[in-house]
Every structure is written in C-alpha cells, then in structure tokens.
Motif scaffolding. Structure first.
Motif, PDB file in Angstrom:
ATOM      1  N   PHE A  65      18.842   9.309  50.734  1.00  0.00           N
ATOM      2  CA  PHE A  65      18.287  10.333  50.291  1.00  0.00           C
ATOM      3  C   PHE A  65      17.135  11.031  51.202  1.00  0.00           C
ATOM      4  CE2 PHE A  65      19.425   9.196  46.044  1.00  0.00           C
ATOM      5  CZ  PHE A  65      19.830  10.263  45.603  1.00  0.00           C
ATOM      6  N   THR A  75      13.180  13.966  45.670  1.00  0.00           N
ATOM      7  CA  THR A  75      13.889  12.794  44.955  1.00  0.00           C
ATOM      8  C   THR A  75      12.824  11.678  44.544  1.00  0.00           C
ATOM      9  OG1 THR A  75      15.594  13.497  46.140  1.00  0.00           O
ATOM     10  CG2 THR A  75      15.677  11.494  45.110  1.00  0.00           C
ATOM     11  N   LYS A  83      15.577  14.413  51.652  1.00  0.00           N
ATOM     12  CA  LYS A  83      15.392  15.138  50.273  1.00  0.00           C
ATOM     13  C   LYS A  83      14.030  14.729  49.764  1.00  0.00           C
ATOM     14  CE  LYS A  83      20.054  15.978  50.228  1.00  0.00           C
ATOM     15  NZ  LYS A  83      20.556  17.267  50.187  1.00  0.00           N
TER      16      LYS A  83
END
Length: 244
Positions: A95, A101, A98
């Motif tokens: 991730f 998240t 990201k």
C-alpha cells in the motif's frame, strides 16, 4: 489482507470516550496528511466491547479504507502468528503511496503471548517488530483483549493506547433501542442496559437472531431474554431475570 466490514455501530455509541476518540481522529488525519511514519494505535479491553467497531469507525471518520490482516487463509485454515506478521510487513509495502489506507491487526495475542518454555513471536523478533512500529508508512490499529502480555518496549512505541471500557447504561440503552426498534418496551430496554455482562457484541448478535426467528406465542423480550441467558450461562455468568 481483507477489506474491513462496514461498522454496525456509530461514533455516538462511544460517547463515553468521546474526548479520546476525537484526539485519535485528529492525530490520525494529520498523520495521514503529513505521510508520517510509525503511526500506531493500540486498543485493548474485554471481548465484545466494540474494539474492532471503533477501529473501523475511526478509519471511516478519517476517510480511510481499512483492511484487516487476515487470520485465516482461503481454505479456512488458521494463519500462524509469524506468517501474519510477514503479511503485515508485505501489506505495508503493497500500500505504499496509498495515503487513504489504514491497516487493522486484530487478535494480536498470538503474536505477543509466550509460554513458560517458549518466547513469544514478538520477543523472538523484537528488533524487527520495533523497526516495524517505528517505520510503518501505513497507519495501523492493533487490537488485543489485554496488554499484560505485551513488553513495555513495544508499548512505548504506540502513539495512543486506549483501554475500551464497558458501555455505560445510557449508551447501551441507545444501542439496544437502535437495534431492536419498537419491539422492546422502555422498561426492558433499561433492564437490559443495566446488565454489565451484555456487551455490544452479545446485544448485536442476540437481537439479530431474535429479529429473524418465529416468536410463536412468546414476546420479543422473552425470546431475547432466552438468547441472552444461553450466552451468559455458557460463559459462567449469572442469568438475567425477567421483569415482573
């Protein structure tokens, strides 16, 4: 990892710890905006008090997509603690970039609990785990029933440590009212709300079942009382008496 379920509770159900969860929300939002490393929260407390629900709500309120570190594989087999930690590290890499998240690591006892004859997975990999807690790029919420098994060296690396208390009767009454609708009298709502043994998890499951069964010649309160007492009896706790 698996996407978290949509929370069944609301932040208003956690009014009794409003100041704390607002602090966590504020800190989490700023940490995400700054892409801060080493952001970790620990929520602990008795089973069924809403720890996982609160974690999911905190992610939702911060506009984050929450993912759980899975505890079983596609075949339904339990994933060993060491492997879960490896999955956690891999998820951190997966991730990267990201910024919307958050990872939830539930049931962390299998990582931190050792035995008289064997060190815990955490103790065997102390330097590695400390490194993870200090440098993870994706914020994490770790969830446990107790912190007695967690070394102080790990505890001091969490930004916030929250002990989840039982719902006060006022908040529990609101939860029961939301779950049961108009099927329970005010008297029975207050009666059940005073029972400390009835955690949010027990309330949610029992009321869900009661809503789906054929009541036959019984009232909703009678069916619910029976379901509650079956669960409490299995846990070695006192039964709830019906209202006279």
């Amino acid at each position: 990892v698996t996407p978290s379920d949509s929370p069944k509770l609301r932040l208003s159900n956690f009014e009794h710890i409003k100041y704390t969860h607002q602090m966590i929300q504020s800190y989490l939002k700023q940490a995400v905006e700054k892409q801060q490393k080493g952001v970790n929260f620990l929520i602990y407390g008795a089973p069924g008090t809403g720890k996982t629900e609160l974690a999911e709500l905190l992610a939702q309120s911060a506009g984050l997509n929450a993912y759980n570190i899975a505890y079983m594989d596609d075949d339904g087999e339990v994933i060993a603690a060491r492997k879960r930690l490896n999955h956690c590290q891999f998820a951190q890499k997966l991730f990267i970039g990201k910024t919307n998240t958050l990872l939830i690591f539930d049931e962390i006892e299998d990582v931190f609990v050792g035995t008289l004859f064997e060190r815990s997975i955490a103790q065997e990999n102390k330097a590695w785990l400390n490194q993870l807690l200090e440098n993870n790029t994706i914020p994490m919420i770790w969830i446990s029933n107790s912190v007695n098994c967690i070394d102080e060296a790990f505890l001091r690396r969490f930004d916030f440590i929250l002990e989840m208390p039982d719902l006060p009767s006022k908040n529990k009454a609101e939860l029961i009212r939301n779950l049961a609708g108009d099927k329970l009298s005010v008297e029975y709502i207050q009666h059940f709300a005073k029972e400390r043994s009835l955690t949010p998890a027990i309330l949610d499951r029992a009321i869900k079942v009661a809503n789906q069964v054929n009541l036959q010649d019984k009232t909703f309160a009678e069916v619910l009382l029976s379901l509650f007492n079956q669960t409490l009896q299995s846990q070695g706790k006192a039964k709830i008496q019906p209202l006279v």
